[in-house]
Design a protein around this motif. Sequence first.
Motif, PDB file in Angstrom:
ATOM      1  N   SER A 196     -15.322   2.508  -0.380  1.00 12.61           N
ATOM      2  CA  SER A 196     -14.035   2.279   0.286  1.00 12.61           C
ATOM      3  C   SER A 196     -13.880   3.191   1.497  1.00 12.61           C
ATOM      4  O   SER A 196     -13.423   2.760   2.557  1.00 12.61           O
ATOM      5  CB  SER A 196     -12.879   2.525  -0.688  1.00 12.61           C
ATOM      6  N   TRP A 197     -14.253   4.458   1.323  1.00 10.78           N
ATOM      7  CA  TRP A 197     -14.176   5.396   2.457  1.00 10.78           C
ATOM      8  C   TRP A 197     -15.150   4.994   3.556  1.00 10.78           C
ATOM      9  O   TRP A 197     -14.813   5.071   4.751  1.00 10.78           O
ATOM     10  CB  TRP A 197     -14.459   6.826   1.988  1.00 10.78           C
ATOM     11  N   ALA A 237      -4.457   8.406   0.674  1.00 11.69           N
ATOM     12  CA  ALA A 237      -5.297   7.441   1.388  1.00 11.69           C
ATOM     13  C   ALA A 237      -4.639   6.065   1.424  1.00 11.69           C
ATOM     14  O   ALA A 237      -4.672   5.381   2.455  1.00 11.69           O
ATOM     15  CB  ALA A 237      -6.674   7.358   0.729  1.00 11.69           C
ATOM     16  N   TRP A 266       0.831  -1.212   0.000  1.00 14.79           N
ATOM     17  CA  TRP A 266       0.000   0.000   0.000  1.00 14.79           C
ATOM     18  C   TRP A 266       0.860   1.253   0.000  1.00 14.79           C
ATOM     19  O   TRP A 266       0.492   2.251  -0.621  1.00 14.79           O
ATOM     20  CB  TRP A 266      -1.000  -0.025   1.147  1.00 14.79           C
ATOM     21  N   HIS A 288      -9.441  -6.434   6.647  1.00 11.91           N
ATOM     22  CA  HIS A 288     -10.224  -5.243   6.310  1.00 11.91           C
ATOM     23  C   HIS A 288      -9.376  -4.205   5.574  1.00 11.91           C
ATOM     24  O   HIS A 288      -9.814  -3.643   4.573  1.00 11.91           O
ATOM     25  CB  HIS A 288     -10.823  -4.603   7.569  1.00 11.91           C
ATOM     26  N   LEU A 289      -8.177  -3.958   6.062  1.00  7.35           N
ATOM     27  CA  LEU A 289      -7.330  -2.941   5.429  1.00  7.35           C
ATOM     28  C   LEU A 289      -6.893  -3.359   4.031  1.00  7.35           C
ATOM     29  O   LEU A 289      -6.791  -2.520   3.134  1.00  7.35           O
ATOM     30  CB  LEU A 289      -6.119  -2.643   6.307  1.00  7.35           C
ATOM     31  N   ILE A 297      -9.827  -2.745   1.775  1.00  3.95           N
ATOM     32  CA  ILE A 297      -9.951  -1.301   1.534  1.00  3.95           C
ATOM     33  C   ILE A 297      -8.905  -0.843   0.522  1.00  3.95           C
ATOM     34  O   ILE A 297      -9.219  -0.097  -0.410  1.00  3.95           O
ATOM     35  CB  ILE A 297      -9.835  -0.521   2.863  1.00  3.95           C
ATOM     36  N   VAL A 324      -3.482   3.774   4.563  1.00  5.99           N
ATOM     37  CA  VAL A 324      -3.792   2.345   4.766  1.00  5.99           C
ATOM     38  C   VAL A 324      -2.521   1.601   5.170  1.00  5.99           C
ATOM     39  O   VAL A 324      -2.535   0.752   6.065  1.00  5.99           O
ATOM     40  CB  VAL A 324      -4.439   1.731   3.499  1.00  5.99           C
ATOM     41  N   ALA A 364     -14.266   0.210   9.559  1.00  2.00           N
ATOM     42  CA  ALA A 364     -13.082  -0.515  10.042  1.00  2.00           C
ATOM     43  C   ALA A 364     -12.447   0.175  11.244  1.00  2.00           C
ATOM     44  O   ALA A 364     -11.840  -0.488  12.089  1.00  2.00           O
ATOM     45  CB  ALA A 364     -12.057  -0.663   8.919  1.00  2.00           C
ATOM     46  N   TYR A 385     -16.166   1.932   4.178  1.00  4.37           N
ATOM     47  CA  TYR A 385     -15.579   0.734   4.788  1.00  4.37           C
ATOM     48  C   TYR A 385     -14.462   1.128   5.758  1.00  4.37           C
ATOM     49  O   TYR A 385     -14.355   0.578   6.857  1.00  4.37           O
ATOM     50  CB  TYR A 385     -15.078  -0.202   3.697  1.00  4.37           C
ATOM     51  N   LEU A 386     -13.637   2.097   5.384  1.00  2.00           N
ATOM     52  CA  LEU A 386     -12.581   2.565   6.285  1.00  2.00           C
ATOM     53  C   LEU A 386     -13.188   3.168   7.554  1.00  2.00           C
ATOM     54  O   LEU A 386     -12.678   2.956   8.657  1.00  2.00           O
ATOM     55  CB  LEU A 386     -11.678   3.576   5.574  1.00  2.00           C
ATOM     56  N   THR A 387     -14.297   3.884   7.401  1.00  2.00           N
ATOM     57  CA  THR A 387     -14.997   4.450   8.564  1.00  2.00           C
ATOM     58  C   THR A 387     -15.448   3.335   9.498  1.00  2.00           C
ATOM     59  O   THR A 387     -15.253   3.409  10.720  1.00  2.00           O
ATOM     60  CB  THR A 387     -16.216   5.268   8.098  1.00  2.00           C
TER      61      THR A 387
END
Length: 137
Positions: free
Chosen positions: A120-121, A60, A13, A76-77, A80, A64, A127, A123-125
């Motif tokens: 994706s954003w 972003a 990443w 999860h990461l 994402i 990650v 996560a 999901y990050l929220t």
Amino acid sequence: MTSKKSFLSTRLWLATGAFYGMTAVVLSSFTSHLPDQYFFGNGREMARIADTILLIHSIALIAVSILQKVWQPSIHLNIIGCAFNIGLWLFCGAVFYTALTGLHPPIPLAPMGGSTLIISWLYLTIAAFLVKDRHNS
């Protein structure tokens, strides 16, 4: 996730984010300096939007990578990070294609990519509440 896999995904990443950051700067330079004849209609403005989206999401992806170190290793990461990549390719690819050719892809790739980035954003929220902190578990 094993520490070797965590190390590889952290580097992946980071490298992907850095590469997209460099690519955004190069494409921004082209967008700023290419003569108008290379763009169709409002293609230059479209390309600038794609440049900006690419640059923001390069940061972003670097985030990650950092979160892989801060949080406990988590699938999860990686999901994402993959989703950011897919969204960028679909959105930015379609927008640059349209900006330079004046043609729209036969399927709505830009909206699909944009939706993927939004998800994706989100999901990050989510996560942020699912993944445990490495140091306070």
